[in-house]
Scaffold this motif. Sequence first.
Motif, PDB file in Angstrom:
ATOM      1  N   ARG A 307       0.853  -1.191   0.000  1.00  0.00           N
ATOM      2  CA  ARG A 307       0.000   0.000   0.000  1.00  0.00           C
ATOM      3  C   ARG A 307       0.888   1.240   0.000  1.00  0.00           C
ATOM      4  O   ARG A 307       1.293   1.750   1.053  1.00  0.00           O
ATOM      5  CB  ARG A 307      -0.920  -0.027   1.219  1.00  0.00           C
ATOM      6  N   VAL A 308       1.235   1.696  -1.194  1.00  0.00           N
ATOM      7  CA  VAL A 308       2.110   2.857  -1.353  1.00  0.00           C
ATOM      8  C   VAL A 308       1.471   3.822  -2.339  1.00  0.00           C
ATOM      9  O   VAL A 308       0.508   3.497  -3.049  1.00  0.00           O
ATOM     10  CB  VAL A 308       3.513   2.450  -1.861  1.00  0.00           C
ATOM     11  N   ALA A 336      -2.540  16.539  -7.374  1.00  0.00           N
ATOM     12  CA  ALA A 336      -1.242  16.514  -6.686  1.00  0.00           C
ATOM     13  C   ALA A 336      -0.174  15.728  -7.428  1.00  0.00           C
ATOM     14  O   ALA A 336       0.933  15.569  -6.905  1.00  0.00           O
ATOM     15  CB  ALA A 336      -1.421  15.933  -5.279  1.00  0.00           C
ATOM     16  N   SER A 337      -0.462  15.212  -8.629  1.00  0.00           N
ATOM     17  CA  SER A 337       0.491  14.394  -9.403  1.00  0.00           C
ATOM     18  C   SER A 337       0.961  13.190  -8.600  1.00  0.00           C
ATOM     19  O   SER A 337       2.143  12.825  -8.607  1.00  0.00           O
ATOM     20  CB  SER A 337       1.687  15.235  -9.861  1.00  0.00           C
ATOM     21  N   ILE A 338       0.023  12.564  -7.867  1.00  0.00           N
ATOM     22  CA  ILE A 338       0.338  11.396  -7.045  1.00  0.00           C
ATOM     23  C   ILE A 338      -0.461  10.207  -7.571  1.00  0.00           C
ATOM     24  O   ILE A 338      -1.666  10.298  -7.794  1.00  0.00           O
ATOM     25  CB  ILE A 338       0.020  11.642  -5.559  1.00  0.00           C
ATOM     26  N   ILE A 339       0.259   9.077  -7.776  1.00  0.00           N
ATOM     27  CA  ILE A 339      -0.371   7.831  -8.210  1.00  0.00           C
ATOM     28  C   ILE A 339      -0.718   7.009  -6.983  1.00  0.00           C
ATOM     29  O   ILE A 339       0.156   6.622  -6.195  1.00  0.00           O
ATOM     30  CB  ILE A 339       0.568   7.035  -9.135  1.00  0.00           C
ATOM     31  N   GLY A 340      -2.001   6.760  -6.780  1.00  0.00           N
ATOM     32  CA  GLY A 340      -2.485   5.908  -5.708  1.00  0.00           C
ATOM     33  C   GLY A 340      -3.750   5.201  -6.146  1.00  0.00           C
ATOM     34  O   GLY A 340      -4.471   5.672  -7.033  1.00  0.00           O
ATOM     35  N   LEU A 341      -4.034   4.046  -5.546  1.00  0.00           N
ATOM     36  CA  LEU A 341      -5.211   3.286  -5.921  1.00  0.00           C
ATOM     37  C   LEU A 341      -6.493   3.984  -5.457  1.00  0.00           C
ATOM     38  O   LEU A 341      -6.486   4.713  -4.464  1.00  0.00           O
ATOM     39  CB  LEU A 341      -5.137   1.881  -5.335  1.00  0.00           C
ATOM     40  N   ASN A 343      -9.011   2.596  -4.121  1.00  0.00           N
ATOM     41  CA  ASN A 343      -9.280   2.048  -2.796  1.00  0.00           C
ATOM     42  C   ASN A 343      -7.969   2.003  -2.017  1.00  0.00           C
ATOM     43  O   ASN A 343      -7.138   1.109  -2.238  1.00  0.00           O
ATOM     44  CB  ASN A 343      -9.886   0.646  -2.912  1.00  0.00           C
ATOM     45  N   PRO A 344      -7.734   2.953  -1.100  1.00  0.00           N
ATOM     46  CA  PRO A 344      -6.437   3.000  -0.401  1.00  0.00           C
ATOM     47  C   PRO A 344      -6.164   1.767   0.445  1.00  0.00           C
ATOM     48  O   PRO A 344      -4.998   1.483   0.752  1.00  0.00           O
ATOM     49  CB  PRO A 344      -6.559   4.252   0.471  1.00  0.00           C
ATOM     50  N   GLU A 345      -7.192   1.027   0.816  1.00  0.00           N
ATOM     51  CA  GLU A 345      -6.999  -0.160   1.648  1.00  0.00           C
ATOM     52  C   GLU A 345      -6.524  -1.366   0.832  1.00  0.00           C
ATOM     53  O   GLU A 345      -6.092  -2.364   1.415  1.00  0.00           O
ATOM     54  CB  GLU A 345      -8.323  -0.514   2.349  1.00  0.00           C
ATOM     55  N   LYS A 346      -6.598  -1.245  -0.474  1.00  0.00           N
ATOM     56  CA  LYS A 346      -6.219  -2.364  -1.337  1.00  0.00           C
ATOM     57  C   LYS A 346      -4.759  -2.210  -1.758  1.00  0.00           C
ATOM     58  O   LYS A 346      -4.345  -1.137  -2.204  1.00  0.00           O
ATOM     59  CB  LYS A 346      -7.124  -2.387  -2.572  1.00  0.00           C
ATOM     60  N   PRO A 347      -3.919  -3.270  -1.647  1.00  0.00           N
ATOM     61  CA  PRO A 347      -2.510  -3.156  -2.034  1.00  0.00           C
ATOM     62  C   PRO A 347      -2.319  -3.389  -3.535  1.00  0.00           C
ATOM     63  O   PRO A 347      -3.186  -3.929  -4.220  1.00  0.00           O
ATOM     64  CB  PRO A 347      -1.844  -4.273  -1.227  1.00  0.00           C
ATOM     65  N   PHE A 348      -1.158  -2.975  -4.014  1.00  0.00           N
ATOM     66  CA  PHE A 348      -0.770  -3.285  -5.387  1.00  0.00           C
ATOM     67  C   PHE A 348      -0.452  -4.778  -5.496  1.00  0.00           C
ATOM     68  O   PHE A 348       0.024  -5.388  -4.533  1.00  0.00           O
ATOM     69  CB  PHE A 348       0.458  -2.469  -5.800  1.00  0.00           C
ATOM     70  N   GLU A 485      -0.530   4.559   4.851  1.00  0.00           N
ATOM     71  CA  GLU A 485      -1.095   4.677   6.191  1.00  0.00           C
ATOM     72  C   GLU A 485      -0.492   5.831   6.997  1.00  0.00           C
ATOM     73  O   GLU A 485      -1.175   6.498   7.775  1.00  0.00           O
ATOM     74  CB  GLU A 485      -0.933   3.356   6.963  1.00  0.00           C
ATOM     75  N   ASN A 486       0.824   6.124   6.804  1.00  0.00           N
ATOM     76  CA  ASN A 486       1.447   7.170   7.642  1.00  0.00           C
ATOM     77  C   ASN A 486       2.297   8.155   6.845  1.00  0.00           C
ATOM     78  O   ASN A 486       3.036   8.951   7.450  1.00  0.00           O
ATOM     79  CB  ASN A 486       2.286   6.524   8.734  1.00  0.00           C
ATOM     80  N   ASP A 487       2.246   8.108   5.526  1.00  0.00           N
ATOM     81  CA  ASP A 487       3.035   9.011   4.672  1.00  0.00           C
ATOM     82  C   ASP A 487       4.534   8.910   4.913  1.00  0.00           C
ATOM     83  O   ASP A 487       5.298   9.825   4.548  1.00  0.00           O
ATOM     84  CB  ASP A 487       2.585  10.470   4.858  1.00  0.00           C
TER      85      ASP A 487
END
Length: 506
Positions: A307-308, A336-341, A343-348, A485-487
Motif C-alpha cells: 500500500r504505497v 497533486a500528481s500522485i499515483i495511488g489506488l 481504494n487505499p486499503e487495497k494493495p498493489f 497509512e502514515n506518509d
Amino acid sequence: MVLLAAAICNKAGKAIVSRQFVEMTRSRIEGLLASFPKLMGTGKQHTFVETESVRYVYQPLEKLYMLLITTKASNILEDLETLRLFAKVIPEYCKTVEENEVVDQAFSLIFAFDEIVALGYRENVNLAQIRTFTEMESHDEKVYQAIRQTQEREAKENMKRKAKELNKMRQEGSKYGRTPTGYGGIGSGSSGRQDVQIIENLPAEKPKPSYNPPSRPSGNALKLGGKKDVESFVDQLKSEGENVASPANQPKSVALAKAATPVANQDSIHIRLEEKIALTAGREGGLHNLEIHGLATLKITNDRFGRVKVAFLNGDTKGIQLQTHPNVDKKLFQSASIIGLKNPEKPFPLNQDIGVLKWRFQTQDDGFMPLSINCWPNEVGNKCDVNIEYELEREDMELNDVVITIPMPSGVGSPVVNECEGEYRYDNRKNILEWRLPVIDSSNKSGSMELTVGGHANDFFPVNVSFVSKKLYCDIKVEGISMVENDAPAKYSSEVLFYVDKYEIV
C-alpha cells in the motif's frame, strides 16, 4: 513510361527469361524478340532502336542482352534509368551471366522484375529495397520450421525407444522360450498374451516436456502463430539448447539489456520509466512525424510495501498527453500528481510489472528532433561520394550506443571510408555500413563521415538510427514514494530508459 516487356535474350533473339507487364500473346512477344537482332546496329554498348510501333532499349551482358520493350511515347531517359536497374538485378541472383545460370534463376529474376515494374509503370525502388522485398524473411516461418524439426526429432527418439523395448522383449522371450508378439505364427496366441503382460509390466517412462502448438483459429484466415505462443516456444527451445533466431536478438535489444537494471540491484519497490521514439524525417530536411510513447511501471516484491503512493514531478512544457491506469485515483493525480489506488486499503499486486501511468507526444515540428541526420550523396562518374553528418539538437540529452545504419549498393565492393568520427563496420552480407558512436552529448554534439563507393544517390536511403539514453525525452520524474497509512517515505529503486522504436531518414 509504359513498359511492355522485359527480357533476357541471346544474340539470336531467343528469349531465355521474359516478363510481360501488359496483356500480350506469346506469339506477339516471340515475334518482337525475334526481330530485335535484325534491327540492332554494331559498335554500340548501350543504346536503343525503334520500329513503327515499339522501342527496344537494350544493354549487352557478355553473350546475352538485357532488353526492354516500351512504347514510342515513353521517356527515353526514364527507360535508360530503368534498364540500368534491371541490369543490376541480374548479377544479384546469377553468379555468371550465362544462359544456364539465367534459366536456373528464372523465377527469382521474374520476382525481382515484378518489384521494379507494375502494370507497365516503374516503381520507385532501389536495389536494396528489391532485395528486401524478394527475401520475404518471416520470423513465424522460422519458428514453424523449428517446431517441425523438434517434432521430427521427438518422433525419431520415440522410434528408437520403441525399437529398444522390442529388442528387449525378444531377448526375454527367447530366454524363457517364448515367442514375442508379432513374431509368432498361427497358434501362438498364449505366448502373445504373455508378451502383452510383459509390456504392461514395463516401468512407465517419465514424460518429456513437449510443446503443444496453439489451436488453429476457426475461419479461412491463415495465422502462423500468436505472439505469446511464439515467444514461449522460442524460450522453451533455448532452454533445450536450441539456437533459434528471434526479433529480440538484435543490436537494439543488446543495448536495452545493457541499460536495464539487474534484478539483484532492485529494491522491494522498483519503478521503471520507459520511453520509445518513432521518427520519420525526409532526406531533404523536415520532419514527417515524431511520436513519443512513455510508460511508468511499478513492481513490488514485498507485501509490507503493497500500500504505497508514488509522487511524480511533471516539468514538461511540450503539451504531452497523460493517462493513468483505470484503478488509479485520477482526481488525486490531477490535483497533486500522485499515483495511488482508488481504494487505499487495497494493495498493489505482488511480483508484477504494473503500468500505472502512460504519456504520449506527437509533432511534425523539426525543432523537436533529438538528433538530426544529413546524408549527402554526390555522384561523380560511376562512383558516389557520400557525406553523413549528425547533430545533437537536444544538448541536455546524452545518447549512448548510437548506431547509424546506411544501406550500401550490392556488387560494387566495400566502401572506402575517407573520414570517420567513431567506429564503422561494413556488413557485406546485409550490404549495410554501421557507424557506431559510444556517446553523443554536448561535448561532441556533431560529427561526420565521408566515404566513396559505386552507386547512385537513392541507394543510400533509408538511413536508420538506434540509441539508448538514461534521460527521458519528456521531463517526467519520480519525486518520491511513501506509505499510504502514515506518509512515511519508502525506500525504492528506479530506472530510466529512452530508446528507439523507429528512427529513419527516407
